[in-house]
Scaffold this motif. Structure first.
Motif, PDB file in Angstrom:
ATOM      1  N   ARG A   1      47.198  12.506  65.866  1.00 19.89           N
ATOM      2  CA  ARG A   1      47.791  12.692  64.552  1.00 19.89           C
ATOM      3  C   ARG A   1      46.922  12.139  63.435  1.00 19.89           C
TER       4      ARG A   1
ATOM      5  N   PHE B   1      56.539  12.415  68.606  1.00 25.64           N
ATOM      6  CA  PHE B   1      55.305  13.053  68.144  1.00 25.64           C
ATOM      7  C   PHE B   1      55.022  14.285  68.985  1.00 25.64           C
ATOM      8  N   SER B   2      54.547  15.338  68.329  1.00 30.89           N
ATOM      9  CA  SER B   2      54.133  16.472  69.138  1.00 30.89           C
ATOM     10  C   SER B   2      52.615  16.594  69.099  1.00 30.89           C
ATOM     11  N   ILE B   3      52.078  16.953  70.236  1.00 32.55           N
ATOM     12  CA  ILE B   3      50.639  17.179  70.348  1.00 32.55           C
ATOM     13  C   ILE B   3      50.466  18.657  70.638  1.00 32.55           C
TER      14      ILE B   3
ATOM     15  N   ALA C   1      51.317  12.728  77.962  1.00 33.41           N
ATOM     16  CA  ALA C   1      51.565  13.055  76.562  1.00 33.41           C
ATOM     17  C   ALA C   1      50.987  14.424  76.221  1.00 33.41           C
TER      18      ALA C   1
ATOM     19  N   GLN D   1      57.575   5.272  65.793  1.00 26.36           N
ATOM     20  CA  GLN D   1      58.125   6.612  65.612  1.00 26.36           C
ATOM     21  C   GLN D   1      58.879   6.718  64.277  1.00 26.36           C
TER      22      GLN D   1
ATOM     23  N   TYR E   1      51.530   6.787  73.341  1.00 24.75           N
ATOM     24  CA  TYR E   1      51.519   6.617  71.889  1.00 24.75           C
ATOM     25  C   TYR E   1      50.101   6.514  71.341  1.00 24.75           C
TER      26      TYR E   1
ATOM     27  N   ASN F   1      54.394  16.258  73.865  1.00 24.41           N
ATOM     28  CA  ASN F   1      55.386  15.517  73.092  1.00 24.41           C
ATOM     29  C   ASN F   1      55.419  14.063  73.577  1.00 24.41           C
ATOM     30  N   VAL F   2      55.516  13.138  72.628  1.00 23.05           N
ATOM     31  CA  VAL F   2      55.658  11.730  72.978  1.00 23.05           C
ATOM     32  C   VAL F   2      56.911  11.215  72.292  1.00 23.05           C
TER      33      VAL F   2
ATOM     34  N   ALA G   1      49.175  10.034  70.950  1.00 22.50           N
ATOM     35  CA  ALA G   1      49.824  10.608  69.775  1.00 22.50           C
ATOM     36  C   ALA G   1      49.118  10.170  68.493  1.00 22.50           C
TER      37      ALA G   1
ATOM     38  N   SER H   1      58.665  12.470  62.315  1.00 21.52           N
ATOM     39  CA  SER H   1      58.806  12.627  63.754  1.00 21.52           C
ATOM     40  C   SER H   1      59.854  11.690  64.334  1.00 21.52           C
TER      41      SER H   1
END
Lengths: 293, 358
Positions: B81, B147-149, B232, B136, B74, B237-238, B77, B142
């Motif tokens: 973000r 979360f997407s990275i 991650a 989240q 996280y 994706n997290v 993420a 999301s």
């Protein structure tokens, strides 16, 4: 919060408390007797519910026969887990025993899933369709009332067994000091196996009671983890304290969910657990033996 | 933190460097599917090395591995973000935050041990999952998928293909293993072993038990956090679902199946536990056919096999795969007629040499 909602929540909370109390009692009895921490307690609950479903709904057996068969099968499971998995590990480090109960838990969940599938199952039990009028403003299911009474009766019966029966005395003696007890002629294997059997029995009652209100599903096994905090608050080696711990955790969980929302369910129990471990590591009623080095 | 560092022998570093070159050469011939399996393996090895340090070396039980990895994940993420920064920032930050939480959760470990400690880390697990879930939900869009990275950058370099990931993760993994090996022989490592074997005796000979117990928690959770960051970015994706209690249990299983406190144990355990699901899938595909309707059965069989492996190793081979390997080596030596070296296998270094031999 209206009075109606409050009473409903109170009853919910008390049933949850009863379920936690029985599950936590299993932890405490096994821990006191063998020093082992049983992570498969929730799986015993789950299995109790599934076996109840098997006899009551699949085979359509009468209620009391079902109860007897459920208790009999779970006693076998408890003894089996002890003799097959726990006893061979005598003398191994604590981690090994903790992890093997986790392994057994995973195994039991997988086998149950293979056998019964992953969909929710439902069974009927007596009193489910009977309702009681409480003081003219709230109607409660007779099953709910019976659940609370049943949990309390089971808890009381186990406590009485430990206190008044000769074998219960032997169990308490070996919990105090296993070596001395065995020198006085106590059969330790029997005592240890019996503590696993009692744990499995009390868990199966809790599981079946809970499944009757909700559904028979693999998720019942998660309740076992929520019962840890109850045992910890009670002090983990105190049979009476566990009941109080269970009521604290059960009510706290139910009311938090109603006030704040269902995503707080797990964290309330975890928070209580953390706070107690930080400030009173041996619970409210446990024996104090803090090591300082 | 001078205790954490002894002057390393040249051998482990040299071995790791040679191994890295070999791996990279071999990896070029491998298809992407196998590379991704190796990449997951490396992430597991890194994380398991952290846990093995805590459980295997310092003897403290933890079920919080998934929580520490979630903290790393996280953090990655959030860094991606909200700050728009890359791995060079999120890796140290994720490791540092996990280490900080490890320090806080290590404080009760000074008074608690055994299963009470296991319970504290279990409570941490639920608290972390709750916090992750909240985070989240608060992030809005999301909520469902996590979360997407989108991209992993190391400074100016972009890590995109499985091969590039393999090079990066092999480097990080070998670094972790050499670090583990070195750490186990440092002042701290010997202090941990002493505390694990008999804490009262350790405190009498002058080991600062409080300090080293906390240090073990800090280092271990830092490594787990770093593994969480890498995972991650690799997954892109997290999500809170990927940090379940099953993950924490499977990391303990890696150490038990592999062997406590050794590099070889970490690696072998990770291989066994990570490849087991594929083995079950393969066996079911052969015996009952790979029908989509069998998916649930396969899932249950995989879980069941996981349970069986844990139980079987604890009952029959508590020293793990490393124990089996030692016995095989011993019987080979007996067959070939040569005498085992004085002091048995303890005088040999079971660590990096075996990794090299693989």
């Amino acid at each position: 919060m209206t009075l109606n909602l409050f009473v409903a929540a109170l009853i919910d909370g008390l049933i949850l408390s009863g379920v936690y109390a029985l599950a936590a009692l299993g932890f405490v009895i096994i821990y006191r007797a063998t020093g082992v921490f049983n992570f498969a307690q929730g799986e015993f609950m789950m299995l109790g519910a599934y076996v109840f479903y098997l006899f009551s709904t699949t085979y359509q057996l009468p209620f009391f026969l079902t109860v007897a068969l459920v208790l009999g099968s779970l006693a076998l499971v408890g003894a089996g887990v002890f003799f097959l998995f726990v006893r061979p590990l005598t003398g191994q480090p604590l981690l090994a025993v903790i992890i093997i109960t986790m392994g057994v838990a995973i195994l039991m969940r997988a086998l149950t899933g293979l056998f019964w599938g992953t969909t929710n199952l439902y069974f009927m039990a007596p009193l489910m369709t009977t309702f009681i009028d409480v003081g003219g403003y709230y109607t409660m299911s007779a099953y709910d009332l019976a659940s609370i009474v049943l949990c309390l009766l089971t808890y009381g019966a186990i406590m009485a067994f430990l206190r008044f029966s000769p074998i219960g005395l032997q169990m308490r003696a070996s919990a105090e000091n296993a070596t001395l007890a065995s020198q006085r002629g106590v059969n330790l294997n029997l005592v240890f196996a019996l503590s696993w059997i009692i744990a499995a029995l009390s868990a199966s009652v809790a599981g079946a009671v809970f499944a009757g209100r909700t559904a028979v599903s693999l998720n019942i096994s998660h309740l076992g983890l929520s019962a840890f905090p109850a045992a910890i608050v009670g002090g983990f080696d105190s049979v009476g304290g566990t009941l109080i711990g269970a009521v604290v955790v059960g009510l706290a969980e139910t009311f938090t969910v109603i006030v704040l929302g269902s995503e707080y369910k797990d964290v309330v129990a975890a928070l209580i657990l953390l706070l107690v471990l930080m400030f009173r590591p041996y619970g409210l009623f446990g024996t104090k033996h803090v090591n300082r080095i | 933190m001078s205790d954490l560092w002894t002057l390393p022998g040249r051998r482990p570093f040299l071995a790791a460097a040679i191994l890295l070159v070999l791996l990279v050469v071999v990896a070029q011939a491998l298809p992407s599917y196998y590379l991704s399996r190796f990449n997951f393996l490396w992430i597991a090895i890194i994380s398991a090395a952290g846990l093995n340090l805590l459980i295997g070396l310092s003897g403290q039980v933890s079920l919080g591995q998934a929580a520490f990895m979630a903290i790393g994940g996280y953090t990655a993420a959030a860094v991606h973000r909200y700050l728009g920064l890359d791995l060079l920032v999120s890796l140290p930050l994720g490791a540092a935050l996990a280490a900080l939480v490890g320090f806080l959760i290590g404080i009760p470990s000074l008074r608690l041990r055994g299963f009470y400690l296991a319970l504290t880390t279990l409570a941490l697990h639920f608290a972390a999952v709750f916090a992750a879930n909240k985070f989240q939900l608060l992030a809005g869009d999301s909520a469902a998928t996590g979360f997407s990275i989108e991209r992993a950058m190391v400074g100016p370099f972009r890590i995109a293909s499985d091969f590039e990931w393999f090079v990066l993760l092999s480097f990080m993994g070998l670094l972790t293993l050499v670090g583990f090996h070195n750490l186990s022989r440092s002042k701290a490592g010997r202090a941990w072993t002493a505390i694990r074997d008999r804490d009262i005796a350790a405190s009498i000979i002058g080991v600062d038990v409080t300090r080293y117990k906390l240090l073990a928690f800090v280092v271990s959770s830092g490594i787990a956090g770093a593994a969480g960051v890498l995972q991650a970015y690799y997954l892109g994706n997290v999500a809170v679902e990927s940090f379940g209690l099953e993950l924490a249990i499977s990391y303990v299983a890696i150490i038990i199946v592999g062997g406590m406190g050794t590099v070889a144990g970490t690696v072998l355990g990770a291989i066994v536990i990570l490849q087991l699901p594929f083995l079950i899938q393969w066996i079911t595909a052969i015996t009952v056919g790979s029908d989509a309707s069998n998916n649930f059965i396969i899932f249950d069989l995989q879980a069941g096999a996981f349970g069986v492996v844990i139980v079987a190793f604890l009952l029959f081979e508590p020293d793990g795969v490393v124990g089996i390997a030692k016995r095989i080596m011993a019987s080979l030596r007996r067959i070939s007629g040569s005498q085992p070296p004085a002091g048995g296998s303890a005088s040999r270094d079971p660590g990096i040499a075996k990794v090299e031999a693989r």
